[in-house]
Every structure is written in C-alpha cells, then in structure tokens.
Design a protein around this motif. Structure first.
Motif, PDB file in Angstrom:
ATOM      1  N   SER A   1       0.833  -1.209   0.000  1.00 32.81           N
ATOM      2  CA  SER A   1       0.000   0.000   0.000  1.00 32.81           C
ATOM      3  C   SER A   1       0.865   1.256   0.000  1.00 32.81           C
ATOM      4  CB  SER A   1      -0.956  -0.002   1.192  1.00 32.81           C
ATOM      5  OG  SER A   1      -0.251  -0.027   2.424  1.00 32.81           O
ATOM      6  N   LEU A   2       2.023   1.211   0.674  1.00 36.34           N
ATOM      7  CA  LEU A   2       2.955   2.342   0.652  1.00 36.34           C
ATOM      8  C   LEU A   2       3.489   2.563  -0.758  1.00 36.34           C
ATOM      9  CD1 LEU A   2       4.676   4.521   1.966  1.00 36.34           C
ATOM     10  CD2 LEU A   2       6.290   2.742   2.690  1.00 36.34           C
ATOM     11  N   GLY A   3       3.825   1.481  -1.438  1.00 37.70           N
ATOM     12  CA  GLY A   3       4.254   1.591  -2.827  1.00 37.70           C
ATOM     13  C   GLY A   3       3.167   2.185  -3.705  1.00 37.70           C
ATOM     14  N   GLY A   4       1.909   1.808  -3.451  1.00 31.07           N
ATOM     15  CA  GLY A   4       0.786   2.356  -4.199  1.00 31.07           C
ATOM     16  C   GLY A   4       0.626   3.847  -3.951  1.00 31.07           C
ATOM     17  N   MET A   5       0.863   4.277  -2.716  1.00 33.80           N
ATOM     18  CA  MET A   5       0.806   5.703  -2.404  1.00 33.80           C
ATOM     19  C   MET A   5       1.827   6.484  -3.227  1.00 33.80           C
ATOM     20  SD  MET A   5       0.459   5.605   1.749  1.00 33.80           S
ATOM     21  CE  MET A   5       1.273   7.200   1.843  1.00 33.80           C
ATOM     22  N   ILE A   6       3.045   5.941  -3.324  1.00 32.47           N
ATOM     23  CA  ILE A   6       4.105   6.642  -4.052  1.00 32.47           C
ATOM     24  C   ILE A   6       3.778   6.767  -5.532  1.00 32.47           C
ATOM     25  CG2 ILE A   6       6.528   6.487  -4.773  1.00 32.47           C
ATOM     26  CD1 ILE A   6       7.138   5.254  -2.050  1.00 32.47           C
ATOM     27  N   ILE A   7       3.286   5.675  -6.142  1.00 30.20           N
ATOM     28  CA  ILE A   7       2.993   5.746  -7.578  1.00 30.20           C
ATOM     29  C   ILE A   7       1.798   6.657  -7.848  1.00 30.20           C
ATOM     30  CG2 ILE A   7       1.438   3.735  -7.674  1.00 30.20           C
ATOM     31  CD1 ILE A   7       4.093   4.784 -10.274  1.00 30.20           C
ATOM     32  N   ALA A   8       0.814   6.664  -6.948  1.00 33.67           N
ATOM     33  CA  ALA A   8      -0.326   7.566  -7.118  1.00 33.67           C
ATOM     34  C   ALA A   8       0.134   9.012  -7.007  1.00 33.67           C
ATOM     35  CB  ALA A   8      -1.392   7.267  -6.067  1.00 33.67           C
ATOM     36  N   SER A   9       1.037   9.274  -6.065  1.00 36.23           N
ATOM     37  CA  SER A   9       1.560  10.626  -5.883  1.00 36.23           C
ATOM     38  C   SER A   9       2.377  11.066  -7.099  1.00 36.23           C
ATOM     39  CB  SER A   9       2.424  10.684  -4.626  1.00 36.23           C
ATOM     40  OG  SER A   9       3.029  11.942  -4.462  1.00 36.23           O
ATOM     41  N   ARG A  10       3.146  10.167  -7.657  1.00 34.35           N
ATOM     42  CA  ARG A  10       3.968  10.512  -8.813  1.00 34.35           C
ATOM     43  C   ARG A  10       3.103  10.835 -10.028  1.00 34.35           C
ATOM     44  NH1 ARG A  10       7.568   5.889 -10.260  1.00 34.35           N
ATOM     45  NH2 ARG A  10       8.716   6.607  -8.443  1.00 34.35           N
ATOM     46  N   LEU A  11       2.051  10.046 -10.228  1.00 32.53           N
ATOM     47  CA  LEU A  11       1.207  10.218 -11.415  1.00 32.53           C
ATOM     48  C   LEU A  11       0.049  11.171 -11.177  1.00 32.53           C
ATOM     49  CD1 LEU A  11       0.974   6.459 -12.520  1.00 32.53           C
ATOM     50  CD2 LEU A  11       2.561   8.201 -13.368  1.00 32.53           C
ATOM     51  N   SER A  12      -0.188  11.534  -9.895  1.00 34.48           N
ATOM     52  CA  SER A  12      -1.350  12.351  -9.510  1.00 34.48           C
ATOM     53  C   SER A  12      -2.652  11.689  -9.933  1.00 34.48           C
ATOM     54  CB  SER A  12      -1.257  13.759 -10.121  1.00 34.48           C
ATOM     55  OG  SER A  12      -0.204  14.477  -9.521  1.00 34.48           O
ATOM     56  N   ILE A  13      -2.649  10.377  -9.892  1.00 35.43           N
ATOM     57  CA  ILE A  13      -3.835   9.614 -10.275  1.00 35.43           C
ATOM     58  C   ILE A  13      -3.810   8.266  -9.557  1.00 35.43           C
ATOM     59  CG2 ILE A  13      -2.741   8.536 -12.284  1.00 35.43           C
ATOM     60  CD1 ILE A  13      -5.389   8.771 -13.748  1.00 35.43           C
ATOM     61  N   GLY A  14      -4.973   7.814  -9.179  1.00 36.67           N
ATOM     62  CA  GLY A  14      -5.088   6.503  -8.564  1.00 36.67           C
ATOM     63  C   GLY A  14      -6.149   5.690  -9.271  1.00 36.67           C
ATOM     64  N   GLN A  15      -5.786   4.496  -9.699  1.00 36.14           N
ATOM     65  CA  GLN A  15      -6.757   3.644 -10.382  1.00 36.14           C
ATOM     66  C   GLN A  15      -6.520   2.188 -10.024  1.00 36.14           C
ATOM     67  OE1 GLN A  15      -5.095   5.322 -14.195  1.00 36.14           O
ATOM     68  NE2 GLN A  15      -5.443   3.208 -14.891  1.00 36.14           N
ATOM     69  N   ALA A  16      -7.592   1.411 -10.115  1.00 37.88           N
ATOM     70  CA  ALA A  16      -7.586   0.053  -9.587  1.00 37.88           C
ATOM     71  C   ALA A  16      -6.952  -0.973 -10.515  1.00 37.88           C
ATOM     72  CB  ALA A  16      -9.015  -0.381  -9.263  1.00 37.88           C
ATOM     73  N   ASP A  17      -6.522  -0.565 -11.706  1.00 37.98           N
ATOM     74  CA  ASP A  17      -5.968  -1.547 -12.640  1.00 37.98           C
ATOM     75  C   ASP A  17      -4.464  -1.377 -12.859  1.00 37.98           C
ATOM     76  OD1 ASP A  17      -6.077   0.820 -13.988  1.00 37.98           O
ATOM     77  OD2 ASP A  17      -7.060   0.032 -15.782  1.00 37.98           O
ATOM     78  N   ILE A  18      -3.792  -0.647 -11.959  1.00 34.04           N
ATOM     79  CA  ILE A  18      -2.337  -0.546 -12.081  1.00 34.04           C
ATOM     80  C   ILE A  18      -1.680  -1.680 -11.300  1.00 34.04           C
ATOM     81  CG2 ILE A  18      -2.419   1.962 -12.306  1.00 34.04           C
ATOM     82  CD1 ILE A  18      -1.414   2.144  -9.426  1.00 34.04           C
ATOM     83  N   GLY A  19      -0.404  -1.865 -11.524  1.00 34.83           N
ATOM     84  CA  GLY A  19       0.353  -2.838 -10.735  1.00 34.83           C
ATOM     85  C   GLY A  19       0.092  -4.283 -11.084  1.00 34.83           C
ATOM     86  N   SER A  20      -0.358  -4.550 -12.302  1.00 37.46           N
ATOM     87  CA  SER A  20      -0.688  -5.931 -12.667  1.00 37.46           C
ATOM     88  C   SER A  20       0.533  -6.841 -12.634  1.00 37.46           C
ATOM     89  CB  SER A  20      -1.324  -5.968 -14.060  1.00 37.46           C
ATOM     90  OG  SER A  20      -0.443  -5.411 -15.031  1.00 37.46           O
ATOM     91  N   SER A  21       1.725  -6.279 -12.844  1.00 36.59           N
ATOM     92  CA  SER A  21       2.940  -7.096 -12.849  1.00 36.59           C
ATOM     93  C   SER A  21       3.725  -6.987 -11.543  1.00 36.59           C
ATOM     94  CB  SER A  21       3.843  -6.675 -14.015  1.00 36.59           C
ATOM     95  OG  SER A  21       4.315  -5.344 -13.836  1.00 36.59           O
ATOM     96  N   MET A  22       3.183  -6.255 -10.547  1.00 36.93           N
ATOM     97  CA  MET A  22       3.942  -6.007  -9.320  1.00 36.93           C
ATOM     98  C   MET A  22       4.290  -7.295  -8.568  1.00 36.93           C
ATOM     99  SD  MET A  22       5.517  -4.028  -7.283  1.00 36.93           S
ATOM    100  CE  MET A  22       5.112  -2.388  -7.854  1.00 36.93           C
ATOM    101  N   ALA A  23       3.359  -8.232  -8.522  1.00 36.96           N
ATOM    102  CA  ALA A  23       3.626  -9.476  -7.795  1.00 36.96           C
ATOM    103  C   ALA A  23       4.808 -10.229  -8.400  1.00 36.96           C
ATOM    104  CB  ALA A  23       2.382 -10.362  -7.787  1.00 36.96           C
ATOM    105  N   LEU A  24       4.762 -10.441  -9.711  1.00 36.66           N
ATOM    106  CA  LEU A  24       5.839 -11.186 -10.364  1.00 36.66           C
ATOM    107  C   LEU A  24       7.146 -10.395 -10.330  1.00 36.66           C
ATOM    108  CD1 LEU A  24       4.002 -12.757 -13.436  1.00 36.66           C
ATOM    109  CD2 LEU A  24       4.567 -13.804 -11.244  1.00 36.66           C
ATOM    110  N   ASP A  25       7.062  -9.059 -10.484  1.00 35.00           N
ATOM    111  CA  ASP A  25       8.279  -8.247 -10.457  1.00 35.00           C
ATOM    112  C   ASP A  25       8.941  -8.292  -9.081  1.00 35.00           C
ATOM    113  OD1 ASP A  25       7.961  -7.519 -13.074  1.00 35.00           O
ATOM    114  OD2 ASP A  25       7.095  -5.554 -12.657  1.00 35.00           O
ATOM    115  N   SER A  26       8.154  -8.195  -8.034  1.00 32.63           N
ATOM    116  CA  SER A  26       8.726  -8.209  -6.688  1.00 32.63           C
ATOM    117  C   SER A  26       9.299  -9.579  -6.345  1.00 32.63           C
ATOM    118  CB  SER A  26       7.670  -7.800  -5.654  1.00 32.63           C
ATOM    119  OG  SER A  26       6.555  -8.671  -5.669  1.00 32.63           O
ATOM    120  N   ILE A  27       8.620 -10.630  -6.769  1.00 29.53           N
ATOM    121  CA  ILE A  27       9.149 -11.983  -6.538  1.00 29.53           C
ATOM    122  C   ILE A  27      10.446 -12.170  -7.316  1.00 29.53           C
ATOM    123  CG2 ILE A  27       8.731 -14.448  -6.970  1.00 29.53           C
ATOM    124  CD1 ILE A  27       5.748 -13.858  -6.408  1.00 29.53           C
TER     125      ILE A  27
END
Length: 327
Positions: A235-261
């Motif tokens: 959720s902290l990572g989501g805060m940072i990306i929302a702040s950077r883009l000035s937008i929050g949407q529910a379909d971002i981060g689709s590859s975050m799980a595989l990328d972090s693993i």
C-alpha cells in the motif's frame, strides 16, 4: 600399526576450486551488478549521470519497497501474489481521499491501514485455515482487485492538489522523497531481520516450521505478521505511484507481484525458506532496475524484455538449487 583412519583432505587444486565456487556464489550478485553497470555505461554514456541514477532509483522505489515485504514472507516459506492488487488498492484509496479533501497524513494513514487489513486477511487464511499461500493469495488477488474496482466504480481518481505529488515527485536535500522512503524501508527491514529476535525467529520458521513450533515460537502469529508487513509495504508503494502520477486507479500494478518476486529471487532469497536478506533483495532490485534502464535506452521491444527478465529469474532459481545441492 595404528588402526585410526585419517580424515580425507582436499588437494590444493580442489580446495582452490571450492573456494572460487563459494566466492562466486556469495558475491555473484555484485559481480553481475557491476558488469551490468559497466555494459550500460559503455552502450549508454549518460547512464552514470547523477540525474539518471536518481531517476532509476525513484522509478523503482515502489517495487523495492514491496520487495522488502516479499522478502520477509518468502523467508518464512510463504508467497504473496496479492501485492499487485493491494498496491493498486493503496493507490486508489490514497488518491480518492485526497480528491475528497482529506489531509494527506490522514489519507496516508487510512491507505496503510488498508494494506494492513489486506495482509491480515492473507495471513489469517494461510495460518488459521491452512490454505496454501499460493492458492490463498491468488484468490485474494481477485477479491482485492474487485473491491478496488467497485470502490472506484472502475474510474480513476485524478488529483489536482499539487501537494499530493510531494511523496512521488518532491525532493529533500537534493534527493527524491521516494528514494528517502525506499532507503528507510531497506535499512529498517535489514535491521529487523539481522538484529532482532523477531528476525531470527522468521529464519527459524522458514528453516523448520515444526521445530520452531515445538521450541515455543508462535509460528502462526509470526507468519501472519510477515503478510501484514508485506501488505503495508504494497500500500505504501501504491501511495508513491499515485503521488507521482497524480492519479489513482484500480488496474495498475498488474505485474507487481511477479516483479517483486523476481527481485527477491534474483537477490538470492530461497524459495524453500530460511535464507535471504533485505540487502540482497536490494542488489536484486538494482540488477532489475539497471537492466530495465539499459533495455529501455536501447529501445528493446517490451516483449523481448519479458523474455530476458524471465530467463534471469529461471537462472537465479537454478543457481539457488545448485547452491543447495552443494550444501
């Protein structure tokens, strides 16, 4: 005549070969990182420019923060595929509360609470109901994603308040705020793992869960706590990306799980649990970040990039299996 049997000894050549192998296994990550940096600088002369380095670290800060939480989960022989959904939910909630006029500190607190609750749900399902971590977090991925889409009505929240972008695009003492946050999370994560009873307990659980339980460790509580930490990191990572883009949407981060693993595995954290560290995940992050920056600068097709990154992950897992076979 003596009946004692002498212990076998390694020949000097065999001993040198063994030591070289051990050094390669221990410091191979750093060798790969330095080699990538050298190649990147040779092919892209501006690679080592201070601004480019700042951009690389800032762009990958959310991934690095999520990887810290994933490191703790995987050390206990766990898995969390729902971090991408939690990451997106964090971005959505943070932006939506900012649009509603909430103070940023209050919006941030609620967003982190969302990650905490998501992690608590994962940990409870896995430790109390005994659902396989892969299956459990695969299921909660759909649940969290669906809830985020329902909450946002499948529409993005666009934030016009300029102060909202401070976390994602602001700077302190010449460094982006996101890099400061990443550095703090990495330092705290490494300290907790290496210098606290809690951290040592996580290694014990990953090494042998049953023995740890018989030794009196609250294994279910400890394993659940790693999912809670992972959810908060997402959720902290989501805060940072929302702040950077000035937008929050529910379909971002689709590859975050595989990328972090991928970052954690490349960093040398074992899929079998009981081994790994935050500093090694940090090196894994730098390897992925430098490689991505190099491929982007060379305009390599994104499909080829997926093939290259996937190959690296497979190679990292194979190296882990090789190292274990020699142990």
């Amino acid at each position: 005549m003596s009946n004692s049997i002498s212990e076998p000894t390694l020949s000097p050549a065999r001993s040198r070969k063994t030591s070289v192998t051990e050094i390669a296994l221990r410091y191979g990550l750093l060798i790969v990182l330095f080699a990538l940096i050298a190649v990147s600088q040779a092919l892209y002369p501006r690679f080592l420019d201070v601004q480019n380095i700042k951009n690389i670290l800032s762009q990958n800060a959310p991934l690095g923060i999520v990887a810290v939480g994933m490191t703790l989960v995987m050390i206990t022989r766990g898995f969390d595929l729902s971090v991408g959904a939690t990451y997106a939910a964090g971005a959505t909630v943070f932006a939506s509360l900012a649009v509603a006029g909430w103070p940023l500190w209050a919006a941030a607190s609620v967003t982190l609470l969302v990650g905490l609750i998501a992690g608590l749900i994962n940990g409870t399902v896995i430790t109390r109901i005994n659902v396989n971590p892969f299956v459990a977090t695969l299921g909660t991925t759909s649940v969290f994603s669906g809830l985020a889409l329902l909450y946002s009505n499948s529409s993005p929240f666009v934030v016009s308040d300029k102060s909202f972008s401070f976390i994602g695009r602001g700077s302190v003492l010449g460094l982006p705020v996101s890099i400061w946050i990443l550095g703090a999370v990495l330092i705290v994560g490494e300290f907790v793992l290496r210098k606290t009873v809690y951290g040592r307990s996580l290694y014990a659980i990953g090494g042998n869960d049953e023995a740890s339980r018989l030794a009196g460790l609250p294994t279910s509580l400890l394993r659940t706590s790693t999912y809670v930490i992972c959810g908060v990191c997402a959720s902290l990572g989501g805060m940072i990306i929302a702040s950077r883009l000035s937008i929050g949407q529910a379909d971002i981060g689709s590859s975050m799980a595989l990328d972090s693993i991928a970052v954690v595995v490349i960093g040398g954290t074992s899929l079998m649990g009981g081994e790994g560290s935050v500093w090694r995940s940090a090196i894994g992050l730098l390897i992925v970040a430098v490689l991505t920056n190099l491929l982007d600068s060379l305009a390599v097709d994104s499909n080829y990039q997926l093939v290259i990154k996937g190959t690296i992950v497979v190679a990292a897992v194979a190296l882990d299996a090789f190292a274990r076979s020699r142990g």
